[in-house]
Design an enzyme around this catalytic site. Structure first.
Site, PDB file in Angstrom:
ATOM      1  N   GLY A   9       0.873  -1.180   0.000  1.00 44.46           N
ATOM      2  CA  GLY A   9       0.000   0.000   0.000  1.00 44.46           C
ATOM      3  C   GLY A   9       0.908   1.228   0.000  1.00 44.46           C
ATOM      4  N   GLY A  11      -0.276   4.342  -0.243  1.00 47.73           N
ATOM      5  CA  GLY A  11      -1.166   5.476  -0.005  1.00 47.73           C
ATOM      6  C   GLY A  11      -0.636   6.330   1.142  1.00 47.73           C
ATOM      7  CB  VAL A  13      -1.111   4.460   6.403  1.00 49.22           C
ATOM      8  CG1 VAL A  13      -0.368   3.790   7.550  1.00 49.22           C
ATOM      9  CG2 VAL A  13      -2.366   5.150   6.936  1.00 49.22           C
ATOM     10  NE  ARG A  83     -12.595   5.301  10.616  1.00 48.77           N
ATOM     11  CZ  ARG A  83     -12.845   5.729  11.836  1.00 48.77           C
ATOM     12  NH1 ARG A  83     -14.094   5.824  12.269  1.00 48.77           N
ATOM     13  NH2 ARG A  83     -11.873   6.086  12.644  1.00 48.77           N
ATOM     14  CG  HIS A 176      -8.001   0.494  15.804  1.00 53.13           C
ATOM     15  ND1 HIS A 176      -7.680   1.539  16.631  1.00 53.13           N
ATOM     16  CD2 HIS A 176      -7.842   0.971  14.539  1.00 53.13           C
ATOM     17  CE1 HIS A 176      -7.354   2.590  15.899  1.00 53.13           C
ATOM     18  NE2 HIS A 176      -7.452   2.273  14.633  1.00 53.13           N
TER      19      HIS A 176
END
Ligand code: NAD
Length: 308
Positions: A9, A11, A13, A83, A176
């Site tokens: 990933g 992106g 993060v 999200r 979480h």
């Protein structure tokens, strides 16, 4: 230092994590993998060129294939969707379970001995998907959530009390999500119980703000979720493993009877070293904290059912 760490990933993060890893000299080579063509390649090249300024010699590699990640000792999994306002982490479960399952299968082929730190949400469920798809033992599959949730809690507490964040010791356990469990009974300021320094109403407000810490940021950003503190938290876990630090950090771990909970990932105190998750530490909880932890684990279990 490790030879190779891979981040899946590229992106928000993932790219920030890769950058922090190389800047901290934790690996000779950091490989960033994404399905988007050009994005990992472009970002990695840009990050690599910061080396002479930031003072790192590590190599940054961006790619769409796992060939370059072959034999990596550690993977950080950040692939998936994030999200948007109004969404809970659990709303991501179906899409991200498919993505994380395919990523885990690739990791198993490319690096069967790797340690995997999962970041994708819903975190605890994505850890279970990774463990199941790789078949790796629990020592080598863990999730980042507690370090971030605890950092948020410590930030708000230090600000309210007017002390350095460095002097706040605390742990947030549980899944979480909205059911996370900040342990007030173990929250101290240089060893002084926090309840001696702050009134209960303010403390309760801080606990609530911590629980909604991710949503508060999504509300501001609107197009995505937090990534600066999340990447710092993931890198703290990686650093503990790479440098064999034996740090005791709240991490999502596969429970097999610890805290009376079995067959689910949940945030608990974990000792991290070169072997990955070397030990789960069981501490005494108050009856309320134990009940909250069990409720949180049940919430994870019911989301897990949605992955099919
Ligand atoms: P992002 O949308 O910026 O990046 C996600 C990246 O994953 C994208 O570049 C996308 O192309 C890539 N991707 C999708 N499918 C892939 C696949 N099969 N293989 C490789 N890459 C793939 O999102 P982000 O802000 O970086 O967040 C990433 C994830 O981390 C989200 O699920 C988010 O909810 C989660 N997150 C978790 C925590 C935590 O505390 N555990 C904190 C923040 C974010």
């Amino acid at each position: 230092m490790m030879d190779k760490i891979a981040v899946v990933g590229a992106g928000h993060v993932g790219a920030t994590t890769a950058q922090r890893l190389v800047e901290k000299n934790l690996a000779r080579s950091v490989v960033m993998i994404d399905v988007l063509e050009g994005i990992p390649q472009g970002k990695a090249l840009d990050q690599w060129q910061a080396g002479p300024i930031e003072g790192f010699d590590g190599r940054m590699v961006g790619t769409n294939s796992y060939a370059e990640a072959a034999g990596a000792e550690l993977f950080v999994v950040t692939a998936g969707i994030a999200r948007k306002p109004g969404m809970s982490r659990d709303d991501l479960v179906k899409t991200n379970a498919g993505i994380v399952r395919s990523v885990a299968q690739e990791i198993k082929q490319a690096a069967p001995k790797a340690v995997v730190v999962v970041v994708s949400n819903p975190l605890d469920v994505m850890c279970a998907v990774t463990k199941q798809a790789t078949g790796f033992p629990r020592e080598r599959v863990m999730g980042m959530a507690g370090v971030l949730d605890t950092a948020r809690y410590r930030t708000f507490l230090a600000d309210a009390i007017g002390v350095s964040v460095e002097d706040i010791q605390a742990m947030v356990l549980g899944g979480h999500g909205d059911t996370m469990v900040p342990l007030i009974s173990y929250t101290t300021v240089s060893g002084i119980p926090v309840t001696q320094l702050i009134d209960r109403a303010t403390l309760d407000k801080i606990v609530e703000r911590t629980r909604g810490g991710g949503a508060e940021i999504v509300g501001h950003l609107k197009t995505g979720s937090a990534y600066y503190a999340p990447s710092a938290a993931a890198v703290q876990m990686v650093e503990a493993i790479v440098l064999d630090k034996k740090r005791l950090l709240p991490c999502a771990a596969w429970l097999d009877g610890e805290y009376g909970i079995k067959g689910v990932f949940c945030g608990v105190p974990c000792l991290l070293g070169r072997g990955g998750l070397e030990r789960i530490v069981e501490i005494e909880l108050t009856a309320d904290e134990q009940a909250a932890l069990e409720k949180s684990a049940e919430a994870v279990r019911s989301t897990m059912a949605a992955t099919g």
